[in-house]
Design a protein around this motif. Sequence first.
Motif, PDB file in Angstrom:
ATOM      1  N   LYS A 190      33.603  -6.128 -25.318  1.00  0.00           N
ATOM      2  CA  LYS A 190      32.300  -6.327 -25.955  1.00  0.00           C
ATOM      3  C   LYS A 190      32.443  -6.222 -27.472  1.00  0.00           C
ATOM      4  O   LYS A 190      31.902  -7.046 -28.225  1.00  0.00           O
ATOM      5  N   ASP A 191      33.191  -5.243 -27.941  1.00  0.00           N
ATOM      6  CA  ASP A 191      33.448  -5.071 -29.369  1.00  0.00           C
ATOM      7  C   ASP A 191      34.231  -6.254 -29.931  1.00  0.00           C
ATOM      8  O   ASP A 191      33.930  -6.748 -31.019  1.00  0.00           O
ATOM      9  N   LEU A 192      35.214  -6.743 -29.186  1.00  0.00           N
ATOM     10  CA  LEU A 192      36.024  -7.877 -29.621  1.00  0.00           C
ATOM     11  C   LEU A 192      35.183  -9.148 -29.727  1.00  0.00           C
ATOM     12  O   LEU A 192      35.300  -9.891 -30.710  1.00  0.00           O
ATOM     13  N   LYS A 193      34.326  -9.399 -28.752  1.00  0.00           N
ATOM     14  CA  LYS A 193      33.437 -10.573 -28.811  1.00  0.00           C
ATOM     15  C   LYS A 193      32.572 -10.525 -30.056  1.00  0.00           C
ATOM     16  O   LYS A 193      32.442 -11.511 -30.776  1.00  0.00           O
ATOM     17  N   SER A 194      31.998  -9.387 -30.306  1.00  0.00           N
ATOM     18  CA  SER A 194      31.149  -9.212 -31.487  1.00  0.00           C
ATOM     19  C   SER A 194      31.946  -9.430 -32.765  1.00  0.00           C
ATOM     20  O   SER A 194      31.489 -10.107 -33.687  1.00  0.00           O
ATOM     21  N   PHE A 195      33.153  -8.877 -32.818  1.00  0.00           N
ATOM     22  CA  PHE A 195      34.006  -9.040 -33.995  1.00  0.00           C
ATOM     23  C   PHE A 195      34.370 -10.506 -34.223  1.00  0.00           C
ATOM     24  O   PHE A 195      34.296 -11.000 -35.348  1.00  0.00           O
ATOM     25  N   LEU A 196      34.778 -11.216 -33.186  1.00  0.00           N
ATOM     26  CA  LEU A 196      35.174 -12.616 -33.333  1.00  0.00           C
ATOM     27  C   LEU A 196      34.004 -13.482 -33.790  1.00  0.00           C
ATOM     28  O   LEU A 196      34.164 -14.359 -34.636  1.00  0.00           O
ATOM     29  N   LYS A 197      32.832 -13.223 -33.250  1.00  0.00           N
ATOM     30  CA  LYS A 197      31.654 -13.997 -33.652  1.00  0.00           C
ATOM     31  C   LYS A 197      31.289 -13.724 -35.106  1.00  0.00           C
ATOM     32  O   LYS A 197      30.966 -14.639 -35.852  1.00  0.00           O
ATOM     33  N   SER A 198      31.348 -12.481 -35.515  1.00  0.00           N
ATOM     34  CA  SER A 198      30.967 -12.140 -36.892  1.00  0.00           C
ATOM     35  C   SER A 198      32.032 -12.541 -37.909  1.00  0.00           C
ATOM     36  O   SER A 198      31.709 -12.756 -39.074  1.00  0.00           O
TER      37      SER A 198
END
Length: 102
Positions: A76-84
Amino acid sequence: MSRTPMTKSNEQIVISGFEFLPALTYNNSIEIFPPFSQLANKHFFNRGLNITILESGSIKINFDNMNLEKRNIFLKDLKSFLKSSRREIIDNFLIYNNKGRI
């Protein structure tokens, strides 16, 4: 009765939310592609993850030592990081392209 030892398969799987991101998900790892791999490596470096830098410039993060709950939180943290981080990648690309122009 013969027993075959169980081996961990390294099959590609689809994890919801990663379909359009620069990463391939496997059952026990995730591979992140350049130029996002450099940013992800810096961002997640001090988190005690098993990160391997590949010849292609990608990074592979192994989930073998993570329980399911910790892995889901990380993903979940990785998805958020990649999107941002898309904005940073685009800005860096535009700065790089504009430096050569007069």
